[in-house]
Design an enzyme around this catalytic site. Structure first.
Site, PDB file in Angstrom:
ATOM      1  N   ASN A   9       0.915  -1.323   0.033  1.00  0.00           N
ATOM      2  CA  ASN A   9       0.109   0.055  -0.076  1.00  0.00           C
ATOM      3  C   ASN A   9       0.740   1.385  -0.006  1.00  0.00           C
ATOM      4  O   ASN A   9       1.732   1.461   0.956  1.00  0.00           O
ATOM      5  CB  ASN A   9      -0.846  -0.127   1.286  1.00  0.00           C
ATOM      6  CG  ASN A   9      -1.887   1.157   1.165  1.00  0.00           C
ATOM      7  OD1 ASN A   9      -1.488   2.226   1.140  1.00  0.00           O
ATOM      8  ND2 ASN A   9      -3.087   1.007   1.722  1.00  0.00           N
ATOM      9  N   HIS A  12       0.871   6.483   1.882  1.00  0.00           N
ATOM     10  CA  HIS A  12       1.621   7.357   2.735  1.00  0.00           C
ATOM     11  C   HIS A  12       3.011   7.851   1.935  1.00  0.00           C
ATOM     12  O   HIS A  12       3.417   8.795   2.580  1.00  0.00           O
ATOM     13  CB  HIS A  12       2.009   6.586   4.119  1.00  0.00           C
ATOM     14  CG  HIS A  12       0.534   6.424   4.714  1.00  0.00           C
ATOM     15  ND1 HIS A  12      -0.130   7.160   5.012  1.00  0.00           N
ATOM     16  CD2 HIS A  12       0.192   5.148   5.003  1.00  0.00           C
ATOM     17  CE1 HIS A  12      -1.391   6.599   5.741  1.00  0.00           C
ATOM     18  NE2 HIS A  12      -1.006   5.436   5.971  1.00  0.00           N
ATOM     19  N   HIS A  45      -5.835   3.703  -1.694  1.00  0.00           N
ATOM     20  CA  HIS A  45      -6.995   4.304  -1.222  1.00  0.00           C
ATOM     21  C   HIS A  45      -7.294   5.357  -1.641  1.00  0.00           C
ATOM     22  O   HIS A  45      -6.461   6.546  -0.978  1.00  0.00           O
ATOM     23  CB  HIS A  45      -7.004   3.887   0.244  1.00  0.00           C
ATOM     24  CG  HIS A  45      -8.298   4.230   0.849  1.00  0.00           C
ATOM     25  ND1 HIS A  45      -8.395   4.041   2.365  1.00  0.00           N
ATOM     26  CD2 HIS A  45      -9.585   4.478   0.421  1.00  0.00           C
ATOM     27  CE1 HIS A  45      -9.545   4.215   2.635  1.00  0.00           C
ATOM     28  NE2 HIS A  45     -10.315   4.680   1.477  1.00  0.00           N
ATOM     29  N   ARG A  47      -9.409   8.217  -0.830  1.00  0.00           N
ATOM     30  CA  ARG A  47     -10.427   8.814   0.122  1.00  0.00           C
ATOM     31  C   ARG A  47     -11.145   9.677  -0.375  1.00  0.00           C
ATOM     32  O   ARG A  47     -10.752  10.632  -1.273  1.00  0.00           O
ATOM     33  CB  ARG A  47      -9.575   9.148   1.401  1.00  0.00           C
ATOM     34  CG  ARG A  47      -8.961   7.840   2.178  1.00  0.00           C
ATOM     35  CD  ARG A  47      -8.482   8.382   3.431  1.00  0.00           C
ATOM     36  NE  ARG A  47      -9.267   8.524   4.485  1.00  0.00           N
ATOM     37  CZ  ARG A  47      -9.702   7.522   5.487  1.00  0.00           C
ATOM     38  NH1 ARG A  47      -8.898   6.506   5.555  1.00  0.00           N
ATOM     39  NH2 ARG A  47     -10.835   7.746   6.378  1.00  0.00           N
ATOM     40  N   ARG A  51      -7.097  12.856   0.913  1.00  0.00           N
ATOM     41  CA  ARG A  51      -5.880  13.090   1.722  1.00  0.00           C
ATOM     42  C   ARG A  51      -4.402  12.650   1.519  1.00  0.00           C
ATOM     43  O   ARG A  51      -3.480  13.132   1.750  1.00  0.00           O
ATOM     44  CB  ARG A  51      -5.952  12.952   3.216  1.00  0.00           C
ATOM     45  CG  ARG A  51      -6.165  11.481   3.517  1.00  0.00           C
ATOM     46  CD  ARG A  51      -6.207  11.147   4.959  1.00  0.00           C
ATOM     47  NE  ARG A  51      -7.533  11.451   5.557  1.00  0.00           N
ATOM     48  CZ  ARG A  51      -8.137  10.903   6.709  1.00  0.00           C
ATOM     49  NH1 ARG A  51      -7.283   9.995   7.405  1.00  0.00           N
ATOM     50  NH2 ARG A  51      -9.349  11.028   6.917  1.00  0.00           N
ATOM     51  N   GLU A  72      -8.670   0.599  -3.231  1.00  0.00           N
ATOM     52  CA  GLU A  72      -9.424   0.620  -2.043  1.00  0.00           C
ATOM     53  C   GLU A  72     -10.233   1.840  -2.030  1.00  0.00           C
ATOM     54  O   GLU A  72     -10.082   3.013  -2.384  1.00  0.00           O
ATOM     55  CB  GLU A  72      -8.544   0.895  -0.937  1.00  0.00           C
ATOM     56  CG  GLU A  72      -8.259  -0.306   0.013  1.00  0.00           C
ATOM     57  CD  GLU A  72      -7.658   0.183   1.381  1.00  0.00           C
ATOM     58  OE1 GLU A  72      -7.980   0.979   2.028  1.00  0.00           O
ATOM     59  OE2 GLU A  72      -6.399  -0.328   1.240  1.00  0.00           O
ATOM     60  N   THR A 102      -6.885   6.420  10.065  1.00  0.00           N
ATOM     61  CA  THR A 102      -6.650   5.253   9.035  1.00  0.00           C
ATOM     62  C   THR A 102      -7.952   4.636   9.182  1.00  0.00           C
ATOM     63  O   THR A 102      -8.849   4.821  10.121  1.00  0.00           O
ATOM     64  CB  THR A 102      -5.581   4.437   9.401  1.00  0.00           C
ATOM     65  OG1 THR A 102      -5.481   3.361   8.539  1.00  0.00           O
ATOM     66  CG2 THR A 102      -5.826   3.721  10.902  1.00  0.00           C
ATOM     67  N   THR A 103      -8.445   3.407   8.306  1.00  0.00           N
ATOM     68  CA  THR A 103      -9.760   2.722   8.468  1.00  0.00           C
ATOM     69  C   THR A 103      -9.547   2.061   9.740  1.00  0.00           C
ATOM     70  O   THR A 103      -9.100   0.912   9.930  1.00  0.00           O
ATOM     71  CB  THR A 103      -9.469   1.639   7.020  1.00  0.00           C
ATOM     72  OG1 THR A 103      -8.910   2.401   6.020  1.00  0.00           O
ATOM     73  CG2 THR A 103     -10.975   1.057   6.912  1.00  0.00           C
ATOM     74  N   GLU A 153     -11.199  -9.530   2.833  1.00  0.00           N
ATOM     75  CA  GLU A 153      -9.861  -8.868   3.622  1.00  0.00           C
ATOM     76  C   GLU A 153      -9.968  -8.793   5.027  1.00  0.00           C
ATOM     77  O   GLU A 153     -10.936  -8.187   5.496  1.00  0.00           O
ATOM     78  CB  GLU A 153      -9.195  -7.782   2.975  1.00  0.00           C
ATOM     79  CG  GLU A 153      -7.959  -7.519   3.762  1.00  0.00           C
ATOM     80  CD  GLU A 153      -7.215  -6.400   2.863  1.00  0.00           C
ATOM     81  OE1 GLU A 153      -7.233  -6.263   1.834  1.00  0.00           O
ATOM     82  OE2 GLU A 153      -6.527  -5.477   3.681  1.00  0.00           O
ATOM     83  N   HIS A 196      -3.787  -4.790   7.823  1.00  0.00           N
ATOM     84  CA  HIS A 196      -4.072  -3.574   8.552  1.00  0.00           C
ATOM     85  C   HIS A 196      -2.740  -3.654   9.748  1.00  0.00           C
ATOM     86  O   HIS A 196      -3.061  -4.572  10.538  1.00  0.00           O
ATOM     87  CB  HIS A 196      -5.089  -3.313   9.042  1.00  0.00           C
ATOM     88  CG  HIS A 196      -5.566  -1.723   9.182  1.00  0.00           C
ATOM     89  ND1 HIS A 196      -5.185  -1.102  10.424  1.00  0.00           N
ATOM     90  CD2 HIS A 196      -6.234  -0.735   8.484  1.00  0.00           C
ATOM     91  CE1 HIS A 196      -5.483   0.092  10.278  1.00  0.00           C
ATOM     92  NE2 HIS A 196      -5.784   0.401   9.155  1.00  0.00           N
ATOM     93  N   GLY A 197      -2.110  -2.579   9.784  1.00  0.00           N
ATOM     94  CA  GLY A 197      -1.107  -2.560  11.067  1.00  0.00           C
ATOM     95  C   GLY A 197       0.060  -3.793  11.137  1.00  0.00           C
ATOM     96  O   GLY A 197       0.871  -3.717  11.954  1.00  0.00           O
ATOM     97  N   HIS A 219       1.642   1.207   5.820  1.00  0.00           N
ATOM     98  CA  HIS A 219       2.370   1.972   6.785  1.00  0.00           C
ATOM     99  C   HIS A 219       3.695   1.641   7.289  1.00  0.00           C
ATOM    100  O   HIS A 219       4.695   2.578   7.168  1.00  0.00           O
ATOM    101  CB  HIS A 219       1.332   2.504   7.869  1.00  0.00           C
ATOM    102  CG  HIS A 219       1.858   3.388   8.980  1.00  0.00           C
ATOM    103  ND1 HIS A 219       2.434   3.366  10.146  1.00  0.00           N
ATOM    104  CD2 HIS A 219       2.034   4.791   8.743  1.00  0.00           C
ATOM    105  CE1 HIS A 219       2.756   4.103  10.898  1.00  0.00           C
ATOM    106  NE2 HIS A 219       2.469   5.352  10.002  1.00  0.00           N
TER     107      HIS A 219
HETATM  108  N1  PXP Z   1      -6.052  -3.037   3.883  1.00  0.00           N
HETATM  109  C1  PXP Z   1      -6.764  -2.315   4.003  1.00  0.00           C
HETATM  110  C2  PXP Z   1      -8.289  -2.825   3.467  1.00  0.00           C
HETATM  111  C3  PXP Z   1      -6.588  -1.117   4.657  1.00  0.00           C
HETATM  112  O1  PXP Z   1      -7.446  -0.150   4.487  1.00  0.00           O
HETATM  113  C4  PXP Z   1      -5.204  -0.926   4.747  1.00  0.00           C
HETATM  114  C5  PXP Z   1      -4.891   0.625   5.381  1.00  0.00           C
HETATM  115  O2  PXP Z   1      -5.229   1.774   4.094  1.00  0.00           O
HETATM  116  C6  PXP Z   1      -4.485  -1.762   4.858  1.00  0.00           C
HETATM  117  C7  PXP Z   1      -4.725  -2.973   4.306  1.00  0.00           C
HETATM  118  C8  PXP Z   1      -2.976  -1.588   5.312  1.00  0.00           C
HETATM  119  O3  PXP Z   1      -2.710  -1.248   6.284  1.00  0.00           O
HETATM  120  P1  PXP Z   1      -1.541  -0.412   6.988  1.00  0.00           P
HETATM  121  O4  PXP Z   1      -0.999   0.738   6.270  1.00  0.00           O
HETATM  122  O5  PXP Z   1      -1.613  -0.455   8.473  1.00  0.00           O
HETATM  123  O6  PXP Z   1      -0.020  -1.761   6.749  1.00  0.00           O
END
Ligand code: PXP
Length: 247
Positions: A9, A12, A45, A47, A51, A72, A102-103, A153, A196-197, A219
């Site tokens: 992703n 950022h 993504h 948005r 942003r 996304e 964040t989401t 997901e 995520h994370g 991230h």
């Molecule tokens: N998957 C989805 C659906 C997300 O919304 C995000 C964050 O935009 C990620 C994965 C990646 O998360 P991270 O940036 O925390 O690794």
């Protein structure tokens, strides 16, 4: 165990670019570097408030990427129109709140069935694979399958949070939920992704879940890239995922 894809992703990189309002760092350059470093896909993504990723970034990603784009998007008419214009490989529907950083949490598929059904049908008809970003909750998984999504997901945010807090009990509990959810989703005919994370420290137990075919990570990788470069960060993540698959 079957190979697990790594989607990178790049949101950022755009966050840093937008902090100064200019053209650098360029998220498309990051996507190309990620691709060269072995990313199996790129996630971006768009948005509502633009942003980070902007419309022009999506145009350029569609024009230049050789790996699949996972677009996304919030489940809104505006985003649906953009997705239908581009027909990316995959569309991942996520909840979106203006005030969140964040989401936060997964999409509530169950309560939004009537809203989501026509969108999923339109995206399926356009040839984009629909992925629903959900918590590993049996009812959400069943509803996702019923609506005709091809992919779910599973949100790893709570698991990762527990990991960061060194709360082993909670991390184990969240991990069990994701494991069970992955099993249930695969049994319902859904392809299972997660994300995520995730970090170097938390990725292995998730990557070891055999039903999970793709991890989407942003991230942490972009942050790590500041210190070691994107290629090194991606190669390390790839290695950890591969090690987890080998058991
Ligand atoms: N998957 C989805 C659906 C997300 O919304 C995000 C964050 O935009 C990620 C994965 C990646 O998360 P991270 O940036 O925390 O690794």
């Amino acid at each position: 165990m079957e190979f697990c894809r790594l989607g990178v992703n790049i949101d950022h990189v755009a966050t840093v670019r937008n902090a100064r309002g200019g053209h650098v760092p360029d998220p498309i350059r990051a996507a190309q570097l990620a691709e060269a470093a072995g990313a199996d896909g790129i996630t971006a993504h768009l948005r509502e408030d633009r942003r980070h990723i902007r419309d022009l970034d999506i145009d350029r990603l569609m024009a230049t990427l050789n790996v699949p784009l996972n677009f996304e998007m919030a489940a809104t008419p505006e985003m649906l129109a953009i997705a239908l214009k581009h027909r990316p490989h995959a569309c991942c529907l996520v909840p979106e709140k203006r005030e969140e950083r964040t989401t936060e949490g997964g999409l509530d598929v169950l309560s939004q069935r009537d809203h989501l059904r026509p969108m999923i049908e339109a995206l399926n008809a356009a040839g984009s694979r629909v992925s629903l970003f959900i918590e590993a909750d049996p009812d959400q998984i069943t509803a996702s399958a019923e609506l005709g999504a091809r992919v779910v997901e599973l949100h790893t945010g709570s698991y990762c949070e527990a990991f960061v807090e060194h709360n082993a009990l909670k991390a184990d509990h969240e991990l069990s939920k994701i494991r069970e959810g992955a099993r249930l989703a695969a049994a319902a005919g859904l392809e299972v992704h997660a994300g995520h994370g995730l970090t170097y420290d938390s990725v292995k137990p998730i990557a070891a879940i055999p039903e999970i075919k793709e991890l989407n990570i942003g991230h942490f990788l972009i942050g790590e890239a500041i210190f070691v470069g994107l290629d090194v960060a991606i190669a390390r993540m790839r290695q950890l995922i591969d090690e987890a698959r080998q058991g």
